[in-house]
Scaffold this motif. Structure first.
Motif, short mmCIF file in Angstrom:
data_model
loop_
_atom_site.label_atom_id
_atom_site.label_comp_id
_atom_site.label_asym_id
_atom_site.label_seq_id
_atom_site.Cartn_x
_atom_site.Cartn_y
_atom_site.Cartn_z
N ASP A 34 -10.15 -13.53 -8.84
CA ASP A 34 -9.03 -12.74 -10.42
C ASP A 34 -8.32 -12.07 -9.20
O ASP A 34 -6.68 -12.53 -9.13
N ALA A 35 -8.55 -10.79 -8.83
CA ALA A 35 -7.82 -10.40 -8.20
C ALA A 35 -7.14 -10.59 -7.15
O ALA A 35 -5.58 -10.10 -5.99
N CYS A 36 -8.38 -11.51 -5.80
CA CYS A 36 -7.79 -11.33 -4.62
C CYS A 36 -6.77 -11.88 -4.53
O CYS A 36 -5.62 -13.19 -4.90
N ASN A 54 1.13 -1.27 0.27
CA ASN A 54 -0.12 -0.02 -0.25
C ASN A 54 0.85 1.02 0.24
O ASN A 54 0.19 2.47 0.00
N SER A 57 -1.85 -11.81 -9.95
CA SER A 57 -2.23 -10.40 -9.42
C SER A 57 -0.84 -9.75 -8.93
O SER A 57 -1.15 -8.35 -8.66
N PHE A 117 -8.59 -1.46 -8.40
CA PHE A 117 -7.56 -2.25 -8.53
C PHE A 117 -8.33 -4.13 -9.09
O PHE A 117 -7.83 -4.15 -10.78
N LYS A 160 1.06 -8.13 -11.87
CA LYS A 160 -0.63 -6.65 -12.29
C LYS A 160 -0.68 -5.92 -11.51
O LYS A 160 -0.68 -4.09 -11.80
N LEU A 161 -0.62 -6.40 -10.07
CA LEU A 161 -0.65 -5.17 -9.14
C LEU A 161 0.74 -4.40 -8.96
O LEU A 161 1.23 -2.80 -9.00
N ASN A 211 -1.15 -16.19 -5.83
CA ASN A 211 -2.01 -15.43 -6.91
C ASN A 211 -0.79 -14.51 -7.74
O ASN A 211 -0.82 -13.64 -7.52
N ARG A 217 -9.67 -2.90 -12.54
CA ARG A 217 -8.83 -3.14 -14.03
C ARG A 217 -7.80 -4.11 -14.30
O ARG A 217 -8.01 -3.98 -15.62
N ILE A 218 -8.06 -4.93 -13.50
CA ILE A 218 -6.99 -6.29 -13.21
C ILE A 218 -7.35 -7.18 -14.81
O ILE A 218 -6.14 -7.42 -15.37
N ASN A 219 -8.35 -7.45 -14.64
CA ASN A 219 -8.19 -7.43 -15.79
C ASN A 219 -8.36 -6.62 -17.61
O ASN A 219 -8.50 -7.11 -19.04
N VAL A 272 -5.60 -5.05 -2.96
CA VAL A 272 -5.76 -5.43 -4.50
C VAL A 272 -7.66 -4.21 -4.13
O VAL A 272 -8.72 -4.89 -4.67
N ARG A 307 2.87 -4.23 -11.21
CA ARG A 307 3.18 -3.74 -12.94
C ARG A 307 2.28 -2.46 -12.30
O ARG A 307 2.94 -0.73 -12.96
N GLU A 308 1.48 -2.19 -12.13
CA GLU A 308 0.15 -1.31 -11.59
C GLU A 308 0.86 0.00 -11.01
O GLU A 308 0.45 1.41 -11.81
N VAL A 363 -2.52 -3.53 -18.37
CA VAL A 363 -1.86 -2.95 -17.83
C VAL A 363 -0.49 -1.96 -18.92
O VAL A 363 -0.37 -2.69 -19.61
N THR A 364 -0.96 -0.85 -18.88
CA THR A 364 -0.13 0.14 -19.94
C THR A 364 1.03 0.41 -18.34
O THR A 364 1.21 0.66 -17.79
#
Lengths: 263, 352
Positions: free
Chosen positions: B229-231, A185, A224, B342, A227-228, A221, B345-347, B323, A230-231, B350-351
């Motif tokens: 998917d995000a958890c 966070n 996730s 998040f 991607k987290l 996961n 947005r996850i699916n 997330v 990456r974000e 990601v730019t």
């Protein structure tokens, strides 16, 4: 499991390729060391004694990954002799730092870069793999190194014929118990959510992000987490390196898939 | 109920006196968050603290403690976590959380580890001011009428102190001259103004009354798969929730000897192993199913049984989940609102 004439199980502790940190940790249980040797018949433990016997075993604890043909043979022999095989440490469980390379071609390229064209006389090196690449493993005790508490309670259970009882959840759980503020966070790249607990979240307690040294947790996961990060603006290669460092072959499939997506 | 007044200058002298009676736990800063702790120096107390990272239940049932010491002679219950404690600075929502835990632990099976600790702890509540995560007004847990021994409403240069129990009264009687029974009209008006202003300070709300039906109607909604998917399955939402109370037990035998301990640690239905049964079967292997269970418990099942949600609006899940899976975003998504999170947005790509 059969016990010897003194009513003790026959145990062997073996080291393959790694830093020997897990064997050292067992030796470092100074207060309990006498109890360990009293409770079981330690047949082989190279770091601790010289009169080692390589016979039939009830339990073999194996540290390190397989990086040579010779180690492979040794491991197959241990499996043949032991009723129960326990992988101890991240190297044995996942391949360790030495298993970060993703595919065989990349490994061969790197090997050549480091060693050139020399012929190895005594050992034939192979790409580092966890012990379950060659043998069936009954139990895993991950950690880098394994934890004292975790080792003693597992050892104790095993010599009583019980399976180990380990935390199956990620580092985050212990981290919250220690009432740390989540580093993710704060945009700090922490691998707590994908890493197996047991370390007591020691790094995060000192405000350092988890590097994943206990290896991936079963329910990780990875998508996730990836991607987290990456974000949060971290570079693709940076995350890949970070996630691959300790997870060995455990992450290779996942990262391989990502590689595919990238192309 | 009696209400008295304490000048702010008299707070530390009062805490000094009561801390001789029991361990005094207070909210202090931990970096930019807060935690409950025992301190030597009262100046560390954060009078305007926001939610603590862990809810006060950590003081009643520590995250990991010994239930039984086992020896050849049998087993002996270990109540070493039960000591005389005073907990100062508990916000109304957290007191509501404790009331929910009280009910739970007094149901069919009495949980003596909780109840003994609760019996030995006095609750000194403290009013608070909502930040961007608070939604206690939506669950009507921003006000409190029971569950405390004393309650301090933090006003200009004084506290209005509600006396909620005879034990609370006893604390005041340790040094009654610190308190001022005579309330002036001005003091009362200050309180009325404060209350109106505080009630207007909640920045957002959630319609809890609509959620039980929506949970039912959207039980098979793709929303749950998206959340799954995000958890990260890190269990943090459960660990920080003031009304979660699940636990697991592990045996720790001492090496070589015949002694052992039976340790009890916090568990969470959001973790995979929680639903694993003998034989290795797992009823809720999928993260989506586990989240569905957690939210069913908080937003539906408890409401149908007790007429209120088992969410007290403390905002800890919002402040904690990396997330953004929390009562706010899930509640909004159930109601059909657009959610900036998040997990939403996850699916999407990601730019860089």
């Amino acid at each position: 499991m059969e016990k010897d004439k003194n009513g003790k199980l026959k145990i062997g502790i073996y080291e393959l390729t790694g830093c020997a940190g897990d064997a050292l940790l067992i030796l470092d249980c100074e207060k309990e060391l006498v109890s360990i040797f009293k409770a079981a018949n330690i047949q082989s433990f190279l770091m601790a004694k010289s009169d080692n016997i390589d016979g039939e075993l009830d339990v073999a604890l194996v540290e390190g990954s397989v990086t040579t043909e010779k180690e492979k043979e040794e491991l197959l022999d241990i499996r043949k002799r032991a009723k129960v095989v326990v992988g101890i440490g991240t190297c044995a469980c996942f391949g360790g730092i030495q298993a970060v390379f993703l595919d065989k071609k990349e490994w061969e390229k790197n090997f050549k870069k480091v060693y050139g064209d020399i012929k190895m006389k005594h050992v034939k090196p192979v790409q580092s793999k966890p012990i379950n690449a060659y043998i069936e493993v009954d139990y895993y005790l991950p950690g880098c190194p394994i934890g004292k508490e975790q080792f003693l309670s597992t050892f104790n259970r095993i010599i009583r014929g019980n399976p180990p009882e380990l935390y199956g959840f990620p580092v985050c759980v212990e981290c919250k118990w220690n009432e740390n503020d989540c580093l993710l966070n704060k945009d700090i790249p922490c691998l707590g959510p994908v890493t197996r607990a047991g370390c007591g979240s020691i790094c995060i307690n000192h405000n350092l992000p988890c590097v994943g040294c206990w290896g991936p947790v079963e329910d990780a996961n990875l998508t996730s987490e990836f991607k987290l990060l990456r974000e949060k603006g971290f570079d693709y290669d940076f995350i890949k390196k970070k996630m691959a460092t300790f997870s060995g072959t455990g992450m290779a499939d996942f990262l391989g898939k990502l590689e595919g997506e990238k192309k | 109920m009696r209400i008295t007044k304490l000048k702010k200058d008299n707070l530390f002298p009062f805490l000094e006196i009561i801390s001789e009676e029991a361990d005094l736990w207070v909210p202090v800063k931990k970096e930019d968050k807060h935690v409950f702790k025992v301190v030597d120096d009262f100046s560390e107390i954060e009078m305007n603290s926001t939610r603590t990272i862990l809810p006060p239940r950590k003081i009643f049932l520590p995250p990991n403690f010994n239930m039984f010491s086992v020896s050849e002679k049998g087993y002996k219950e270990d109540f070493s976590h039960v000591t005389k404690k005073i907990l100062f600075g508990v916000h109304p929502c957290d007191i509501h959380g404790l009331i929910i835990l009280d009910n739970f632990n007094k149901q069919a099976y009495l949980d003596s580890y909780y109840l003994e600790a609760r019996k030995n702890t006095l609750i000194l509540g403290l009013s608070c001011w909502p930040d961007e995560y608070c939604f206690a007004k939506s669950s009507n847990t921003h006000v409190i009428e029971e569950g405390y021994d004393l309650f301090f409403t933090n006003l200009e240069d004084f506290f209005l102190v509600w006396i909620g129990s005879s034990q609370g009264d006893d604390l005041i009687r340790l040094k009654p001259e610190l308190f001022d029974e005579e309330l002036k009209n001005k003091d009362i008006q200050t309180y009325i103004n404060w209350q109106a202003e505080r009630n207007n300070a909640y920045k957002w709300n959630i319609n809890f009354a609509a959620l039980p039906d929506l949970m039912e109607l959207k039980y098979k909604d793709p929303l749950w798969e998206r959340l799954g998917d995000a958890c990260l399955a890190c269990g943090s939402c459960s660990n920080v929730c003031p009304t979660c109370n699940c636990y697991n037990i592990m045996d720790k035998q001492c090496l070589g000897g015949k002694d052992g301990k039976i340790m009890r640690h916090w568990d969470a239905c959001t973790l995979k192993e929680y639903s694993e049964v003998a034989g290795g079967e797992n009823f809720r292997e999928k993260r989506a199913d586990r989240l569905k269970l957690w939210y069913t418990h908080k937003l539906q099942a408890y409401i149908s049984k007790y007429g209120k949600p088992s969410c007290v609006g403390c905002g800890r899940c919002i402040a904690t989940c990396p997330v953004d899976i929390n009562v706010r975003t899930v509640g909004k998504a159930l109601i059909g609102e657009e959610v900036d999170a998040f997990w939403a947005r996850i699916n999407k790509e990601v730019t860089k």
